[in-house]
Design a protein around this motif. Structure first.
Motif, PDB file in Angstrom:
ATOM      1  N   THR A  49      56.225  36.047  49.398  1.00 34.70           N
ATOM      2  CA  THR A  49      57.033  36.860  50.085  1.00 34.70           C
ATOM      3  C   THR A  49      56.244  38.150  50.832  1.00 34.70           C
ATOM      4  OG1 THR A  49      57.205  38.336  48.098  1.00 34.70           O
ATOM      5  CG2 THR A  49      58.882  36.453  48.486  1.00 34.70           C
ATOM      6  N   GLY A  50      55.217  37.757  51.073  1.00 30.31           N
ATOM      7  CA  GLY A  50      54.219  38.974  51.598  1.00 30.31           C
ATOM      8  C   GLY A  50      54.220  38.871  52.913  1.00 30.31           C
ATOM      9  N   ALA A  51      53.403  39.649  53.576  1.00 32.88           N
ATOM     10  CA  ALA A  51      53.256  39.523  55.279  1.00 32.88           C
ATOM     11  C   ALA A  51      52.662  37.907  55.474  1.00 32.88           C
ATOM     12  CB  ALA A  51      52.247  40.538  55.695  1.00 32.88           C
ATOM     13  N   GLY A  52      53.415  37.442  56.504  1.00 33.28           N
ATOM     14  CA  GLY A  52      53.180  36.291  56.926  1.00 33.28           C
ATOM     15  C   GLY A  52      54.052  35.055  56.318  1.00 33.28           C
ATOM     16  N   ALA A  53      55.031  35.482  55.464  1.00 31.45           N
ATOM     17  CA  ALA A  53      55.443  34.243  54.554  1.00 31.45           C
ATOM     18  C   ALA A  53      56.490  33.576  55.374  1.00 31.45           C
ATOM     19  CB  ALA A  53      56.136  35.164  53.394  1.00 31.45           C
ATOM     20  N   LEU A  54      57.195  34.438  56.342  1.00 29.51           N
ATOM     21  CA  LEU A  54      57.938  33.604  57.557  1.00 29.51           C
ATOM     22  C   LEU A  54      57.422  32.631  58.206  1.00 29.51           C
ATOM     23  CD1 LEU A  54      60.302  36.563  58.749  1.00 29.51           C
ATOM     24  CD2 LEU A  54      60.906  34.281  57.428  1.00 29.51           C
ATOM     25  N   ALA A  55      56.142  32.833  58.641  1.00 33.31           N
ATOM     26  CA  ALA A  55      55.473  31.901  59.497  1.00 33.31           C
ATOM     27  C   ALA A  55      54.913  30.818  58.844  1.00 33.31           C
ATOM     28  CB  ALA A  55      54.085  32.642  60.213  1.00 33.31           C
ATOM     29  N   LEU A  56      54.431  30.853  57.418  1.00 31.53           N
ATOM     30  CA  LEU A  56      54.213  29.848  56.500  1.00 31.53           C
ATOM     31  C   LEU A  56      55.305  28.804  56.316  1.00 31.53           C
ATOM     32  CD1 LEU A  56      51.599  31.352  53.937  1.00 31.53           C
ATOM     33  CD2 LEU A  56      51.199  30.032  55.939  1.00 31.53           C
ATOM     34  N   MET A  57      56.529  29.579  56.106  1.00 28.07           N
ATOM     35  CA  MET A  57      57.590  28.794  55.660  1.00 28.07           C
ATOM     36  C   MET A  57      57.864  28.110  57.111  1.00 28.07           C
ATOM     37  SD  MET A  57      61.210  30.386  54.175  1.00 28.07           S
ATOM     38  CE  MET A  57      61.852  30.963  56.011  1.00 28.07           C
ATOM     39  N   ALA A  58      57.775  28.631  58.158  1.00 29.93           N
ATOM     40  CA  ALA A  58      58.458  27.904  59.380  1.00 29.93           C
ATOM     41  C   ALA A  58      57.403  26.628  59.435  1.00 29.93           C
ATOM     42  CB  ALA A  58      58.213  28.747  60.616  1.00 29.93           C
ATOM     43  N   PHE A  59      55.923  27.071  59.311  1.00 27.47           N
ATOM     44  CA  PHE A  59      55.200  25.570  59.296  1.00 27.47           C
ATOM     45  C   PHE A  59      55.522  24.549  58.543  1.00 27.47           C
ATOM     46  CE2 PHE A  59      51.393  28.849  59.815  1.00 27.47           C
ATOM     47  CZ  PHE A  59      51.925  28.917  61.389  1.00 27.47           C
ATOM     48  N   ALA A  60      56.111  24.920  57.204  1.00 27.34           N
ATOM     49  CA  ALA A  60      56.279  23.879  56.363  1.00 27.34           C
ATOM     50  C   ALA A  60      57.602  23.405  56.749  1.00 27.34           C
ATOM     51  CB  ALA A  60      56.306  24.435  54.851  1.00 27.34           C
ATOM     52  N   LEU A  61      58.696  24.022  56.999  1.00 26.41           N
ATOM     53  CA  LEU A  61      59.977  23.306  57.713  1.00 26.41           C
ATOM     54  C   LEU A  61      59.650  22.757  58.980  1.00 26.41           C
ATOM     55  CD1 LEU A  61      62.128  26.306  56.862  1.00 26.41           C
ATOM     56  CD2 LEU A  61      61.975  24.356  55.176  1.00 26.41           C
ATOM     57  N   GLN A  62      59.034  22.945  59.672  1.00 21.78           N
ATOM     58  CA  GLN A  62      58.719  22.343  60.765  1.00 21.78           C
ATOM     59  C   GLN A  62      58.302  20.794  60.399  1.00 21.78           C
ATOM     60  OE1 GLN A  62      59.465  22.874  64.084  1.00 21.78           O
ATOM     61  NE2 GLN A  62      58.678  20.924  64.811  1.00 21.78           N
ATOM     62  N   GLU A  63      57.178  20.670  59.518  1.00 16.77           N
ATOM     63  CA  GLU A  63      56.692  19.339  59.304  1.00 16.77           C
ATOM     64  C   GLU A  63      57.600  18.681  58.620  1.00 16.77           C
ATOM     65  OE1 GLU A  63      53.664  18.288  60.355  1.00 16.77           O
ATOM     66  OE2 GLU A  63      53.739  19.840  61.702  1.00 16.77           O
ATOM     67  N   ILE A  64      58.347  19.359  57.742  1.00 13.25           N
ATOM     68  CA  ILE A  64      59.353  18.569  57.049  1.00 13.25           C
ATOM     69  C   ILE A  64      60.443  17.881  57.689  1.00 13.25           C
ATOM     70  CG2 ILE A  64      61.203  18.666  55.168  1.00 13.25           C
ATOM     71  CD1 ILE A  64      59.486  20.696  53.638  1.00 13.25           C
ATOM     72  N   TYR A  65      60.746  18.665  58.628  1.00 19.38           N
ATOM     73  CA  TYR A  65      61.805  18.154  59.485  1.00 19.38           C
ATOM     74  C   TYR A  65      61.401  17.129  60.469  1.00 19.38           C
ATOM     75  CZ  TYR A  65      65.421  17.964  63.426  1.00 19.38           C
ATOM     76  OH  TYR A  65      66.081  17.666  64.497  1.00 19.38           O
ATOM     77  N   GLU A  66      60.367  17.033  60.770  1.00 17.44           N
ATOM     78  CA  GLU A  66      59.606  15.911  61.821  1.00 17.44           C
ATOM     79  C   GLU A  66      59.535  14.650  61.059  1.00 17.44           C
ATOM     80  OE1 GLU A  66      58.993  16.073  65.146  1.00 17.44           O
ATOM     81  OE2 GLU A  66      59.528  18.031  65.153  1.00 17.44           O
ATOM     82  N   HIS A  67      59.273  14.787  59.687  1.00 21.39           N
ATOM     83  CA  HIS A  67      59.129  13.658  58.936  1.00 21.39           C
ATOM     84  C   HIS A  67      60.257  13.003  58.317  1.00 21.39           C
ATOM     85  CE1 HIS A  67      54.740  14.799  59.391  1.00 21.39           C
ATOM     86  NE2 HIS A  67      54.628  13.378  58.827  1.00 21.39           N
ATOM     87  N   GLY A  68      61.553  14.059  58.098  1.00 20.13           N
ATOM     88  CA  GLY A  68      62.586  13.445  57.444  1.00 20.13           C
ATOM     89  C   GLY A  68      63.910  13.664  58.348  1.00 20.13           C
ATOM     90  N   LYS A  69      63.878  13.946  59.571  1.00 19.74           N
ATOM     91  CA  LYS A  69      64.954  14.130  60.308  1.00 19.74           C
ATOM     92  C   LYS A  69      65.673  12.856  60.773  1.00 19.74           C
ATOM     93  CE  LYS A  69      62.484  13.739  64.747  1.00 19.74           C
ATOM     94  NZ  LYS A  69      61.987  14.338  65.959  1.00 19.74           N
ATOM     95  N   ALA A  70      65.135  11.678  60.460  1.00 17.68           N
ATOM     96  CA  ALA A  70      65.939  10.446  60.792  1.00 17.68           C
ATOM     97  C   ALA A  70      67.084  10.100  59.555  1.00 17.68           C
ATOM     98  CB  ALA A  70      64.807   9.104  60.678  1.00 17.68           C
TER      99      ALA A  70
END
Length: 338
Positions: A49-70
């Motif tokens: 939850t520290g500085a940069g947490a939003l950016a890391l969360m965005a990385f993770a969600l972007q990759e998960i979405y690309e692989h599971g959007k189907a």
């Protein structure tokens, strides 16, 4: 909230765990997607939850979405198969470089030399760099812009009069393999650079006394060795002054030691001359004779005695006493005195 300096910017505090959870769930629900509880908890655990947490969360969600959007479903197993946050950072950073064409490793290294420090434990940490400094190099500026767009780097351009650039999160240093390898191979130099800057700042804060709070000879040699490759930014002037003063002190100290050695050497020769019943003039003549530069009469050492003896001219040195020519040789009575 109050408007910040009348520019329509609201100051928001960093989101906590509950707010971050809602940031993951609500958009997914609105899009008709399902994110399991265990996956949500794992992402928050990895990003913090520290500085940069939003950016890391965005990385993770972007990759998960690309692989599971189907399928529209996202699971913890799929997240782990992507190597979690580290895998997301790796993919995001490399895609940003590919959009620029062939990546320029020299520009990349120069950029992260401005943005990286290595502490005494060998751990890479974030370092802010003035955005204006980055923009002075077109290659670094172009690379920084692409990495900001990819959320690998972040800037406070909208909030600061003198905007800075920094790495979004320390996880980038380990998650991005290209960057991690560079840090590992240059950790020693980066650590010495950090020590140089910190020492120069301490020296300045103590009043920049001429010969206090300066490095010893070995440390100064290390500092001078890494200085050309260090990214100093606003500290460049004080570091140069610090190194210049340390170098002057080293030269003065070296000159003083040379003088001490010279004086000790002269005293040692004087003691030796007295022990050999010689003086500096005799030493000079003897030294010239050793190298073939003396053309005078042969030198003979006379052992210490207080008895008088006869001394004649050099021309009589080869004449025996029983020779008639001996009578013509001048004789002088000489007595050695203490």
């Amino acid at each position: 909230a109050q408007l910040f300096q009348g520019r329509g910017i609201f100051l928001l505090s960093a989101p906590g765990v509950m707010a971050l959870t809602e940031m993951i769930r609500r958009p997914a629900q609105l899009a008709g997607l399902e994110i399991r509880d265990d996956l949500c908890d794992r992402i928050l655990q990895d990003t913090g939850t520290g500085a940069g947490a939003l950016a890391l969360m965005a990385f993770a969600l972007q990759e998960i979405y690309e692989h599971g959007k189907a399928s529209g479903q996202f699971t913890l197993q799929e997240y782990e198969s992507l190597d979690g946050v580290a895998g997301a950072i790796q993919s995001q950073a490399e895609r940003a470089l590919q959009r620029l064409g062939k990546p320029d490793d020299r520009a990349l290294h120069a950029l992260f030399a401005d943005l990286t420090e290595v502490n005494d434990q060998g751990v890479a940490t974030r370092r802010r760099a003035p955005l204006e400094q980055i923009r002075q190099d077109p290659l670094k500026a172009r690379l920084a812009e692409a990495l900001v767009e990819a959320r690998i780097l972040v800037t406070d351009l909208e909030r600061a009069e003198n905007p800075t650039l920094e790495v979004a999160h320390e996880a980038v240093f380990t998650g991005w393999r290209r960057l991690s390898r560079w840090i590992e191979s240059n950790a020693g130099e980066l650590r010495v650079c950090r020590s140089l800057v910190m020492s120069a700042r301490d020296w300045q804060q103590t009043g920049a006394s001429s010969f206090k709070h300066l490095p010893d000879r070995a440390t100064l040699k290390q500092y001078r060795g890494v200085f050309p490759g260090c990214s100093l930014g606003a500290d460049a002037e004080v570091v140069q002054s610090f190194l210049g003063t340390a170098r002057r002190r080293q030269r003065l100290w070296g000159g003083f030691l040379a003088l001490v050695v010279l004086v000790v050497g002269i005293l040692g020769v004087e003691i030796w001359l007295r022990s050999q019943e010689m003086n500096w003039n005799v030493l000079r003549i003897w030294s010239m004779a050793q190298v073939g530069l003396y053309g005078g009469p042969e030198m003979v050492k006379i052992s210490g005695t207080y008895k008088p003896f006869q001394m004649g001219s050099s021309e009589c040195a080869s004449i025996e006493p029983d020779n008639k020519r001996w009578e013509g040789c001048p004789q002088h009575s000489v007595t050695l005195r203490p």
